[in-house]
Design a protein around this motif. Sequence first.
Motif, PDB file in Angstrom:
ATOM      1  N   SER A  87       0.839  -1.205   0.000  1.00  0.00           N
ATOM      2  CA  SER A  87       0.000   0.000   0.000  1.00  0.00           C
ATOM      3  C   SER A  87       0.878   1.261   0.000  1.00  0.00           C
ATOM      4  N   LEU A  88       2.050   1.184   0.652  1.00  0.00           N
ATOM      5  CA  LEU A  88       2.962   2.338   0.596  1.00  0.00           C
ATOM      6  C   LEU A  88       3.534   2.527  -0.814  1.00  0.00           C
ATOM      7  N   ILE A  89       3.788   1.401  -1.502  1.00  0.00           N
ATOM      8  CA  ILE A  89       4.281   1.505  -2.890  1.00  0.00           C
ATOM      9  C   ILE A  89       3.222   2.216  -3.746  1.00  0.00           C
ATOM     10  N   ASP A  90       1.972   1.821  -3.568  1.00  0.00           N
ATOM     11  CA  ASP A  90       0.855   2.468  -4.290  1.00  0.00           C
ATOM     12  C   ASP A  90       0.793   3.963  -4.007  1.00  0.00           C
ATOM     13  N   GLN A  91       0.929   4.262  -2.723  1.00  0.00           N
ATOM     14  CA  GLN A  91       0.876   5.655  -2.287  1.00  0.00           C
ATOM     15  C   GLN A  91       2.001   6.472  -2.952  1.00  0.00           C
ATOM     16  N   GLY A  92       3.189   5.861  -3.031  1.00  0.00           N
ATOM     17  CA  GLY A  92       4.328   6.528  -3.677  1.00  0.00           C
ATOM     18  C   GLY A  92       4.003   6.900  -5.110  1.00  0.00           C
ATOM     19  N   LYS A  93       3.371   5.930  -5.816  1.00  0.00           N
ATOM     20  CA  LYS A  93       3.010   6.201  -7.222  1.00  0.00           C
ATOM     21  C   LYS A  93       1.985   7.325  -7.286  1.00  0.00           C
ATOM     22  N   LYS A  94       0.991   7.261  -6.385  1.00  0.00           N
ATOM     23  CA  LYS A  94      -0.083   8.279  -6.409  1.00  0.00           C
ATOM     24  C   LYS A  94       0.467   9.668  -6.113  1.00  0.00           C
ATOM     25  N   GLU A  95       1.472   9.732  -5.255  1.00  0.00           N
ATOM     26  CA  GLU A  95       2.003  11.045  -4.860  1.00  0.00           C
ATOM     27  C   GLU A  95       3.053  11.575  -5.842  1.00  0.00           C
ATOM     28  N   GLY A  96       3.301  10.818  -6.932  1.00  0.00           N
ATOM     29  CA  GLY A  96       4.112  11.371  -8.013  1.00  0.00           C
ATOM     30  C   GLY A  96       5.565  10.920  -8.066  1.00  0.00           C
ATOM     31  N   ALA A  97       5.959   9.950  -7.225  1.00  0.00           N
ATOM     32  CA  ALA A  97       7.323   9.414  -7.361  1.00  0.00           C
ATOM     33  C   ALA A  97       7.343   8.484  -8.576  1.00  0.00           C
ATOM     34  N   GLU A  98       8.489   8.387  -9.242  1.00  0.00           N
ATOM     35  CA  GLU A  98       8.559   7.525 -10.420  1.00  0.00           C
ATOM     36  C   GLU A  98       8.997   6.122  -9.992  1.00  0.00           C
ATOM     37  N   CYS A  99       8.125   5.143 -10.227  1.00  0.00           N
ATOM     38  CA  CYS A  99       8.438   3.777  -9.799  1.00  0.00           C
ATOM     39  C   CYS A  99       9.211   3.084 -10.924  1.00  0.00           C
ATOM     40  N   LEU A 100      10.533   2.955 -10.756  1.00  0.00           N
ATOM     41  CA  LEU A 100      11.378   2.378 -11.803  1.00  0.00           C
ATOM     42  C   LEU A 100      11.372   0.858 -11.762  1.00  0.00           C
ATOM     43  N   TYR A 109       8.626   8.749   1.890  1.00  0.00           N
ATOM     44  CA  TYR A 109       9.818   9.287   2.564  1.00  0.00           C
ATOM     45  C   TYR A 109       9.573   9.416   4.067  1.00  0.00           C
ATOM     46  N   LYS A 110       8.370   9.834   4.422  1.00  0.00           N
ATOM     47  CA  LYS A 110       8.103  10.111   5.842  1.00  0.00           C
ATOM     48  C   LYS A 110       7.940   8.832   6.676  1.00  0.00           C
ATOM     49  N   GLU A 111       7.370   7.794   6.079  1.00  0.00           N
ATOM     50  CA  GLU A 111       7.115   6.551   6.830  1.00  0.00           C
ATOM     51  C   GLU A 111       8.304   5.604   6.743  1.00  0.00           C
ATOM     52  N   GLU A 112       8.523   4.852   7.813  1.00  0.00           N
ATOM     53  CA  GLU A 112       9.471   3.728   7.731  1.00  0.00           C
ATOM     54  C   GLU A 112       8.745   2.609   6.987  1.00  0.00           C
ATOM     55  N   ILE A 113       9.247   2.204   5.807  1.00  0.00           N
ATOM     56  CA  ILE A 113       8.516   1.218   5.000  1.00  0.00           C
ATOM     57  C   ILE A 113       8.765  -0.197   5.510  1.00  0.00           C
ATOM     58  N   PHE A 114       9.992  -0.515   5.893  1.00  0.00           N
ATOM     59  CA  PHE A 114      10.382  -1.830   6.397  1.00  0.00           C
ATOM     60  C   PHE A 114      10.076  -2.927   5.377  1.00  0.00           C
ATOM     61  N   GLY A 115      10.508  -2.667   4.150  1.00  0.00           N
ATOM     62  CA  GLY A 115      10.359  -3.622   3.057  1.00  0.00           C
ATOM     63  C   GLY A 115      11.471  -3.356   2.049  1.00  0.00           C
ATOM     64  N   PRO A 116      11.533  -4.149   0.962  1.00  0.00           N
ATOM     65  CA  PRO A 116      12.640  -4.022   0.008  1.00  0.00           C
ATOM     66  C   PRO A 116      12.428  -2.858  -0.975  1.00  0.00           C
ATOM     67  N   VAL A 117      12.319  -1.668  -0.436  1.00  0.00           N
ATOM     68  CA  VAL A 117      11.968  -0.495  -1.236  1.00  0.00           C
ATOM     69  C   VAL A 117      13.020   0.586  -1.026  1.00  0.00           C
ATOM     70  N   LEU A 118      13.618   1.043  -2.129  1.00  0.00           N
ATOM     71  CA  LEU A 118      14.637   2.092  -2.043  1.00  0.00           C
ATOM     72  C   LEU A 118      14.117   3.349  -2.733  1.00  0.00           C
ATOM     73  N   SER A 119      14.200   4.474  -2.039  1.00  0.00           N
ATOM     74  CA  SER A 119      13.771   5.756  -2.603  1.00  0.00           C
ATOM     75  C   SER A 119      15.008   6.567  -2.995  1.00  0.00           C
ATOM     76  N   CYS A 120      15.025   7.086  -4.231  1.00  0.00           N
ATOM     77  CA  CYS A 120      16.155   7.923  -4.662  1.00  0.00           C
ATOM     78  C   CYS A 120      15.741   9.386  -4.615  1.00  0.00           C
ATOM     79  N   MET A 121      16.606  10.192  -4.014  1.00  0.00           N
ATOM     80  CA  MET A 121      16.384  11.640  -3.948  1.00  0.00           C
ATOM     81  C   MET A 121      17.609  12.305  -4.555  1.00  0.00           C
ATOM     82  N   SER A 122      17.503  13.609  -4.784  1.00  0.00           N
ATOM     83  CA  SER A 122      18.670  14.286  -5.348  1.00  0.00           C
ATOM     84  C   SER A 122      18.998  15.513  -4.510  1.00  0.00           C
TER      85      SER A 122
END
Length: 498
Positions: free
Chosen positions: A334-347, A379-392
């Motif tokens: 559900s956090l992955i879904d949320q990431g997509k909805k909030e505009g992060a690019e899911c590579l 970014y704000k939540e601890e996901i605790f799964g195999p998910v890496l977020s890239c920032m610049s």
Amino acid sequence: MAREIPLFIDGEFVSSQSTQQIPVTNPATQDVLCTVPCATPDEMERAIASAKTAFKTWKEVPVSERARVMLRYQALLKEHHDELAETLAQETGKTFEDAKGDIWRGIEVVEQAANVASGMMGETMENVARSIDGYSYIQPLGVCAGITPFNFPAMIPLWMFPMAIACGNTFVLKPSEQDPLTPNRLAELFNEAGAPAGVLQVVHGAKDQVDTLLTHPDIKAISFVGSVAVGQHVYRTGTQHLKRVQAFAGAKNHMVVMPDANKQQVINSLVGASVGAAGQRCMAISVAVFVGEAQAWIPELRDALAKVKPGIWSQPDSGFGPLISPQAKARVESLIDQGKKEGAECLLDGSGHSVEGYPNGNWVGPTLFSGVTADMTIYKEEIFGPVLSCMSADTLDDAIALVNANPYGNGTSIFTASGAAARKYQHEIEVGQVGINVPIPVPLPFFSFTGWKGSFYGDQHAYGKQAIRFYTETKTITARWFDSDIPAGEANMTIKLG
Ligand code: NAD
């Protein structure tokens, strides 16, 4: 019917009278491995009372004898390393090598516990006033308790009870109800190593059992590791009940990647540190901050992550295992879904991942987001799964500001070829454990595990010298001896000692 596991009270495994049982499942199959009882109030009372009685004699056992128990325990843990790892892998889903690592990091703490004597030496000073000497002793506290999370069922209990017990305390452990088989086996081996009855108790359960420990007048100190919400509850309740508390909580760990770093080292390190153990490590890297031109490496990072395949613990080519529970999988997806909805690019999207032959496993594949910003939920939540977020970030200063603004402060790392950049980062960063070209900088047990900010509530940390301070009290003596032929003299009405 699945077997019910026992409690360990007063040196014996005993069946619980509890009617409340929690199933413990293999996360790759959902097969029920056993059920864990929630200890009754009477059983909690018996465990604490037994630890209190045992303290009276254990604290009188010479420190070298206490250390010898740890030496025997260390040897037994090594002898049973593979067997313990198999149990641990089945209940957590970790790969066999990762399970062995979990146990190994605990064995290293037991080795340090065997060295407790030097850390328990007090201080002395002759002639603090005329003919008066001052000296201090380090003494144990009494009954201590530990509450541990699911993600390191060997290492984290072993952070706690060997140090506390080597210091002369007795201990009540309440392991995670999600993987209690490994802690029970740890207790059995501790018994075999010659620990007297009552020195270690293992009680099982969840919130009610934890709350009993937090409020019981005979418990002097509480060590906790787990999520932020529970960590705050443990710290507040424990201190309100006038206990010493150390509470290790959640994390969001950043790796800062400078453009002068070695690209291949960065990619290899990021892959292992982000999705290793399915990202269920409190020191996992969950955010990569690419500075300047280093952002160009993200497509290669994606390709490297895509090659990592989740699988079951016994397959040597499994990159990592399933998440601990179907609830954990649903939350991460559900956090992955949320990431997509909030505009992060899911590579790379690991949702809905399947592993052949294991249709019921809690699988989530490696997942990579780019273009993540600080206001996004991922970014704000601890996901605790195999998910890496890239920032610049444009500069190292910007990267430092970003990391320092994060409420957590467990671990971080910088990858760079510049000594000056590394020195600046280690000095300015507001995080308690820093790696320089080392992705997961977990300190060895002669240091302490020193998370900061929202990742830790308390002051003395786990293992190392700080654990000895946490589990002990200092007693300071001021002594004067009279020769028998000296007259008693007059009453001394001042506070002057000399
Ligand atoms: P959790 O907080 O759900 O559970 C931890 C322990 O608290 C368990 O023994 C559980 O039975 C008990 N518990 C759960 N809910 C409770 C409640 N309402 N009241 C009282 N006790 C309660 O944590 P978890 O999911 O088992 O572990 C994962 C978490 O632990 C992650 O947040 C991770 O970052 C954190 N962690 C932190 C460190 C660290 O050193 N900072 C190390 C490992 C894990």
